[in-house]
Design a protein around this motif. Structure first.
Motif, PDB file in Angstrom:
ATOM      1  N   PRO A  40       0.783  -1.241   0.000  1.00 28.34           N
ATOM      2  CA  PRO A  40       0.000   0.000   0.000  1.00 28.34           C
ATOM      3  C   PRO A  40       0.813   1.288   0.000  1.00 28.34           C
ATOM      4  O   PRO A  40       0.518   2.193  -0.782  1.00 28.34           O
ATOM      5  N   ALA A  41       1.827   1.403   0.859  1.00 22.85           N
ATOM      6  CA  ALA A  41       2.511   2.699   0.948  1.00 22.85           C
ATOM      7  C   ALA A  41       3.868   2.573   1.621  1.00 22.85           C
ATOM      8  O   ALA A  41       4.007   1.907   2.648  1.00 22.85           O
ATOM      9  N   ALA A  42       4.837   3.251   1.046  1.00 23.82           N
ATOM     10  CA  ALA A  42       6.170   3.314   1.642  1.00 23.82           C
ATOM     11  C   ALA A  42       6.099   4.051   2.980  1.00 23.82           C
ATOM     12  O   ALA A  42       5.184   4.846   3.211  1.00 23.82           O
ATOM     13  N   PHE A  43       7.056   3.770   3.832  1.00 22.07           N
ATOM     14  CA  PHE A  43       7.216   4.441   5.128  1.00 22.07           C
ATOM     15  C   PHE A  43       6.089   4.122   6.112  1.00 22.07           C
ATOM     16  O   PHE A  43       5.843   4.899   7.032  1.00 22.07           O
ATOM     17  N   THR A  44       5.381   3.016   5.911  1.00 21.69           N
ATOM     18  CA  THR A  44       4.348   2.613   6.856  1.00 21.69           C
ATOM     19  C   THR A  44       4.751   1.279   7.475  1.00 21.69           C
ATOM     20  O   THR A  44       5.541   0.530   6.895  1.00 21.69           O
ATOM     21  N   GLY A  45       4.193   0.975   8.629  1.00 24.74           N
ATOM     22  CA  GLY A  45       4.634  -0.146   9.444  1.00 24.74           C
ATOM     23  C   GLY A  45       4.738  -1.487   8.753  1.00 24.74           C
ATOM     24  O   GLY A  45       5.825  -2.037   8.596  1.00 24.74           O
ATOM     25  N   VAL A  46       3.605  -2.049   8.346  1.00 25.37           N
ATOM     26  CA  VAL A  46       3.613  -3.395   7.777  1.00 25.37           C
ATOM     27  C   VAL A  46       4.329  -3.403   6.427  1.00 25.37           C
ATOM     28  O   VAL A  46       5.047  -4.353   6.108  1.00 25.37           O
ATOM     29  N   CYS A  47       4.174  -2.352   5.657  1.00 20.78           N
ATOM     30  CA  CYS A  47       4.842  -2.282   4.348  1.00 20.78           C
ATOM     31  C   CYS A  47       6.360  -2.284   4.516  1.00 20.78           C
ATOM     32  O   CYS A  47       7.072  -2.961   3.776  1.00 20.78           O
ATOM     33  N   THR A  48       6.836  -1.534   5.493  1.00 16.11           N
ATOM     34  CA  THR A  48       8.268  -1.503   5.754  1.00 16.11           C
ATOM     35  C   THR A  48       8.756  -2.875   6.195  1.00 16.11           C
ATOM     36  O   THR A  48       9.784  -3.371   5.712  1.00 16.11           O
ATOM     37  N   ALA A  52      11.383  -5.130   4.091  1.00 17.33           N
ATOM     38  CA  ALA A  52      12.602  -5.514   4.807  1.00 17.33           C
ATOM     39  C   ALA A  52      12.751  -7.033   4.848  1.00 17.33           C
ATOM     40  O   ALA A  52      13.863  -7.556   4.741  1.00 17.33           O
ATOM     41  N   THR A  53      11.644  -7.746   4.955  1.00 15.85           N
ATOM     42  CA  THR A  53      11.705  -9.209   4.964  1.00 15.85           C
ATOM     43  C   THR A  53      12.116  -9.735   3.599  1.00 15.85           C
ATOM     44  O   THR A  53      12.938 -10.657   3.505  1.00 15.85           O
ATOM     45  N   PHE A  54      11.574  -9.152   2.530  1.00 16.00           N
ATOM     46  CA  PHE A  54      12.026  -9.560   1.194  1.00 16.00           C
ATOM     47  C   PHE A  54      13.521  -9.299   1.046  1.00 16.00           C
ATOM     48  O   PHE A  54      14.249 -10.109   0.470  1.00 16.00           O
ATOM     49  N   GLU A  55      14.003  -8.182   1.590  1.00 17.66           N
ATOM     50  CA  GLU A  55      15.437  -7.879   1.529  1.00 17.66           C
ATOM     51  C   GLU A  55      16.241  -8.912   2.316  1.00 17.66           C
ATOM     52  O   GLU A  55      17.266  -9.403   1.834  1.00 17.66           O
ATOM     53  N   GLU A  56      15.776  -9.269   3.519  1.00 16.69           N
ATOM     54  CA  GLU A  56      16.478 -10.255   4.344  1.00 16.69           C
ATOM     55  C   GLU A  56      16.559 -11.612   3.646  1.00 16.69           C
ATOM     56  O   GLU A  56      17.538 -12.341   3.823  1.00 16.69           O
ATOM     57  N   GLU A  57      15.548 -11.934   2.874  1.00 10.85           N
ATOM     58  CA  GLU A  57      15.484 -13.232   2.208  1.00 10.85           C
ATOM     59  C   GLU A  57      15.867 -13.164   0.726  1.00 10.85           C
ATOM     60  O   GLU A  57      15.702 -14.132  -0.010  1.00 10.85           O
ATOM     61  N   LEU A  58      16.405 -12.013   0.317  1.00 12.19           N
ATOM     62  CA  LEU A  58      16.693 -11.803  -1.101  1.00 12.19           C
ATOM     63  C   LEU A  58      17.666 -12.832  -1.660  1.00 12.19           C
ATOM     64  O   LEU A  58      17.488 -13.307  -2.789  1.00 12.19           O
ATOM     65  N   SER A 138      -4.441 -10.049  -0.380  1.00  9.76           N
ATOM     66  CA  SER A 138      -5.072  -9.910   0.931  1.00  9.76           C
ATOM     67  C   SER A 138      -5.955  -8.668   0.962  1.00  9.76           C
ATOM     68  O   SER A 138      -5.548  -7.591   0.505  1.00  9.76           O
ATOM     69  N   ASP A 139      -7.145  -8.821   1.512  1.00 16.77           N
ATOM     70  CA  ASP A 139      -8.016  -7.666   1.749  1.00 16.77           C
ATOM     71  C   ASP A 139      -7.677  -6.989   3.067  1.00 16.77           C
ATOM     72  O   ASP A 139      -8.200  -5.928   3.370  1.00 16.77           O
ATOM     73  N   ASP A 140      -6.799  -7.612   3.846  1.00 14.50           N
ATOM     74  CA  ASP A 140      -6.370  -7.071   5.130  1.00 14.50           C
ATOM     75  C   ASP A 140      -4.958  -6.521   4.977  1.00 14.50           C
ATOM     76  O   ASP A 140      -4.005  -7.295   4.842  1.00 14.50           O
ATOM     77  N   PRO A 141      -4.788  -5.196   4.986  1.00 16.38           N
ATOM     78  CA  PRO A 141      -3.452  -4.626   4.777  1.00 16.38           C
ATOM     79  C   PRO A 141      -2.471  -4.929   5.904  1.00 16.38           C
ATOM     80  O   PRO A 141      -1.277  -4.698   5.765  1.00 16.38           O
ATOM     81  N   GLY A 142      -2.952  -5.492   7.010  1.00 13.89           N
ATOM     82  CA  GLY A 142      -2.073  -5.816   8.120  1.00 13.89           C
ATOM     83  C   GLY A 142      -1.481  -7.209   8.051  1.00 13.89           C
ATOM     84  O   GLY A 142      -0.708  -7.599   8.922  1.00 13.89           O
ATOM     85  N   VAL A 143      -1.811  -7.962   7.010  1.00 18.52           N
ATOM     86  CA  VAL A 143      -1.336  -9.336   6.864  1.00 18.52           C
ATOM     87  C   VAL A 143      -0.188  -9.364   5.867  1.00 18.52           C
ATOM     88  O   VAL A 143      -0.271  -8.762   4.794  1.00 18.52           O
ATOM     89  N   GLU A 144       0.875 -10.071   6.222  1.00 19.50           N
ATOM     90  CA  GLU A 144       2.017 -10.226   5.317  1.00 19.50           C
ATOM     91  C   GLU A 144       1.896 -11.539   4.547  1.00 19.50           C
ATOM     92  O   GLU A 144       1.249 -12.477   5.014  1.00 19.50           O
ATOM     93  N   PRO A 145       2.535 -11.611   3.394  1.00 18.01           N
ATOM     94  CA  PRO A 145       2.516 -12.877   2.645  1.00 18.01           C
ATOM     95  C   PRO A 145       3.328 -13.949   3.356  1.00 18.01           C
ATOM     96  O   PRO A 145       4.155 -13.646   4.223  1.00 18.01           O
ATOM     97  N   ASP A 146       3.096 -15.180   2.965  1.00 21.32           N
ATOM     98  CA  ASP A 146       3.895 -16.306   3.444  1.00 21.32           C
ATOM     99  C   ASP A 146       5.154 -16.335   2.567  1.00 21.32           C
ATOM    100  O   ASP A 146       5.116 -16.812   1.432  1.00 21.32           O
ATOM    101  N   TYR A 147       6.249 -15.799   3.089  1.00 19.07           N
ATOM    102  CA  TYR A 147       7.466 -15.629   2.291  1.00 19.07           C
ATOM    103  C   TYR A 147       8.013 -16.959   1.794  1.00 19.07           C
ATOM    104  O   TYR A 147       8.507 -17.038   0.667  1.00 19.07           O
TER     105      TYR A 147
END
Length: 158
Positions: A40-48, A52-58, A138-147
């Motif tokens: 949804p948006a840069a600089f927001t909690g779940v998006c960050t 960051a998780t994609f970066e950690e697992e890159l 996801s219709d819930d912006p607070g849910v992250e994907p299963d990496y």
């Protein structure tokens, strides 16, 4: 909505990769599979946290032969600042005209906050033939994907 087995909608949009340059999906399918992680948006909690998780697992995604790209409606200059602040090494696609979220049918609103037309948190894996081989929306912006599931889908798409 774009589903597994569909041709991925092609697009050209600004890519924030430290610079700003055009990115066309179809021209990058040789480097497949491509993981498109809409947020949804840069600089927001779940998006960050998600980026960051994609970066950690890159490294694991790259070992699977996949290239990861974040996609949001933020301006490319904002996305470059977000990349810098969060230490992201993968590119972020700017969909400021909202054509990509429309093509993938992943647009949502935060009406209670008066903010309209952002990306639903979603992930698509596209193989070298341009076919969507994995989709999660996801219709819930607070849910992250299963990496792990995304990584396995990327491995299977290679």
């Amino acid at each position: 909505m774009v589903e597994v087995g569909d041709d991925a909608p092609d697009f050209t949009a600004p890519l924030a990769n430290g610079d700003v340059e055009p990115f066309t999906l179809s021209e990058n399918l040789d480097d497949s599979p491509v993981v498109l992680a809409f947020f949804p948006a840069a600089f927001t909690g779940v998006c960050t946290t998600e980026m960051a998780t994609f970066e950690e697992e890159l490294d694991e995604f790259e070992d699977a032969g996949a290239n990861v790209y974040g996609v949001s409606v933020d301006a490319p200059f904002s996305l470059n600042e977000f990349r810098d602040q969060e230490g992201l090494s993968f590119g972020l696609v700017s969909d400021s005209n909202k054509e990509i979220i429309d093509a993938y049918d992943v647009e949502m609103d935060f009406a209670d906050m008066g903010y309209y037309g952002v990306a639903k948190r979603s992930v698509f894996v596209v193989n070298g033939d341009g076919e969507v081989t994995y989709e999660w929306v996801s219709d819930d912006p607070g849910v992250e994907p299963d990496y792990e599931e995304v990584r396995e889908a990327a491995e299977a798409a290679e």
